[in-house]
Enzyme design. Structure first.
Site, PDB file in Angstrom:
ATOM      1  N   GLU A 158     -26.075  81.391  53.483  1.00  0.00           N
ATOM      2  CA  GLU A 158     -25.012  81.073  52.516  1.00  0.00           C
ATOM      3  C   GLU A 158     -25.452  81.531  51.132  1.00  0.00           C
ATOM      4  O   GLU A 158     -26.619  81.364  50.789  1.00  0.00           O
ATOM      5  CB  GLU A 158     -24.734  79.562  52.523  1.00  0.00           C
ATOM      6  CG  GLU A 158     -24.205  79.122  53.879  1.00  0.00           C
ATOM      7  CD  GLU A 158     -23.931  77.618  53.986  1.00  0.00           C
ATOM      8  OE1 GLU A 158     -24.139  76.893  53.001  1.00  0.00           O
ATOM      9  OE2 GLU A 158     -23.520  77.179  55.062  1.00  0.00           O
ATOM     10  N   ARG A 194     -24.422  72.638  60.240  1.00  0.00           N
ATOM     11  CA  ARG A 194     -25.147  73.577  59.389  1.00  0.00           C
ATOM     12  C   ARG A 194     -25.101  74.953  60.058  1.00  0.00           C
ATOM     13  O   ARG A 194     -25.035  75.054  61.290  1.00  0.00           O
ATOM     14  CB  ARG A 194     -26.618  73.154  59.246  1.00  0.00           C
ATOM     15  CG  ARG A 194     -26.831  71.938  58.367  1.00  0.00           C
ATOM     16  CD  ARG A 194     -26.681  72.259  56.885  1.00  0.00           C
ATOM     17  NE  ARG A 194     -26.970  71.106  56.057  1.00  0.00           N
ATOM     18  CZ  ARG A 194     -26.045  70.277  55.558  1.00  0.00           C
ATOM     19  NH1 ARG A 194     -24.763  70.473  55.807  1.00  0.00           N
ATOM     20  NH2 ARG A 194     -26.394  69.265  54.793  1.00  0.00           N
ATOM     21  N   HIS A 208     -18.568  76.234  52.728  1.00  0.00           N
ATOM     22  CA  HIS A 208     -19.353  74.992  52.803  1.00  0.00           C
ATOM     23  C   HIS A 208     -18.759  73.922  51.863  1.00  0.00           C
ATOM     24  O   HIS A 208     -19.408  73.517  50.899  1.00  0.00           O
ATOM     25  CB  HIS A 208     -20.837  75.248  52.465  1.00  0.00           C
ATOM     26  CG  HIS A 208     -21.735  74.129  52.937  1.00  0.00           C
ATOM     27  ND1 HIS A 208     -23.067  74.320  53.240  1.00  0.00           N
ATOM     28  CD2 HIS A 208     -21.493  72.814  53.158  1.00  0.00           C
ATOM     29  CE1 HIS A 208     -23.607  73.161  53.608  1.00  0.00           C
ATOM     30  NE2 HIS A 208     -22.661  72.235  53.559  1.00  0.00           N
TER      31      HIS A 208
END
Ligand code: NAP
Length: 316
Positions: free
Chosen positions: A264, A235, A282
């Protein structure tokens, strides 16, 4: 019998959304503007008993408080960092995730990122497309992946799958985890700094918790060094992004392959022009095959819950 009211937080998978719509009373959170979402939740509070969230929009304390009849949260992810687990526990809300089915894809991407950074795959692809091969001649030499020392932060399902792949490339694998794993045959370090100091490629694949937030800090980056490559498929919160940018700019780190970012979908702008980084939006689990498997697991968990059968991948 009352049809289960399910709140989908984000448009995460077309097949999942269609199936949820077919089987349950579906509420789509993203269709309501951000500033009116509390009103939306309040007005459907008596109907929503299940939430399906993902890595972008999970289930926070505010949502849990707004939904007094919430009984189950099914995450379309293995990571649980977007779910307020202690609040769920306190309220007796069940939580499920999607372990195992995501493992291969994320491990594949981790290795792909390491190779892409070292072999400059994106830069050399652009070299061909832009015609530079013709005007400037041969591309510069790059660095080999096979045989490098690979340190893995978190030897769980994904970490082990990365280790297996790295072994096939003749890499020496070592790792950190909360505890030493028996029978794996990889060197265990109890400190991430020590692991980084003994690795040429450092791959982050652990769960994001308060303990692992910014586990890759200035000290770790410096230990990895100017020839070292950092890969993050965990992450964004695992890496101090400002420190990473500074180290790349100052040549204290060789390169980075990143699938996840602190904010993000807005990675640090300074990363964008750097040719020693490879950036992904991602997409660790972003294949048709895995997305379908994740959706089926979410649906199977909801189905089990609705029929009072044991959950398939319970977290709580
Ligand atoms: P997992 O099997 O639960 O493994 C998690 C690992 O993290 C374990 O090895 C655990 O160590 C380690 N860990 C936890 N706290 C730690 C600490 N303080 N220091 C060092 N290691 C620690 O989970 P998984 O299925 O491999 O998934 C791992 C993570 O990958 C997920 O949580 C998610 O954030 C991320 N992920 C990313 C993508 C993507 O799209 N990029 C996709 C899927 C998953 P112990 O075994 O010693 O407890």
């Amino acid at each position: 019998m009352e049809v289960l009211g399910v709140l989908l937080t984000n448009p995460m998978d077309v097949y999942l959304e269609a199936e949820l719509d077919k089987r349950y009373k579906l509420f789509r959170l993203w269709e309501t503007p951000q500033d009116r979402r509390s009103d939306f939740l309040r007005s459907h509070a008596q109907e929503i008993r299940a939430v399906v969230g993902d890595t972008a929009v999970g289930v926070d304390a505010e949502m849990i408080e707004a939904l007094p009849r919430l009984e189950i949260v099914c995450s379309f992810s293995v990571g649980l960092d977007k779910i307020d687990l202690s609040k769920c526990k306190e309220r007796g809300i069940h939580v499920t995730n999607t372990p195992d089915v995501v493992t291969d894809d994320v491990a594949d991407l981790a290795i792909a990122l390491a190779i892409a950074v070292l072999r400059k795959i994106c830069v050399s692809d652009l070299y061909v497309r832009s015609g530079a091969w013709l005007t400037k001649g041969c591309f510069k030499l790059t660095s080999k992946f096979s045989g490098k020392s690979v340190g893995i932060v978190g030897l769980g399902r994904i970490g082990k799958a990365i280790a297996k792949r790295a072994e096939a490339f003749g890499c020496q694998v070592s790792y950190v985890a909360r505890s030493e794993k028996e029978g794996v045959g990889y060197k265990f370090y109890s400190s991430v700094v020590e692991l980084a100091a003994n690795s040429q490629v450092l791959i982050v694949a652990c769960a994001l918790t308060e303990e692992t937030r910014r586990i890759v800090n200035r000290q770790v980056i410096n230990a990895l060094g100017p020839e070292g490559v950092l890969v993050n498929v965990g992450r964004g919160g695992h890496v101090d992004e400002a420190e990473l940018v500074a180290a790349l700019k100052e040549g204290r780190l060789g390169g980075a392959g990143l699938d996840v970012f602190e904010r993000e979908p807005c990675p640090s702008e300074e990363l964008l022009p750097m040719d020693n980084v490879v950036l992904q939006p991602h997409v660790g689990t972003g294949t048709w095959e895995t997305s379908k498997d994740m959706a089926d697991l979410v649906l199977a968990n909801l189905e089990a819950y609705a029929h009072n059968r044991p959950l398939l991948s319970p977290v709580l």
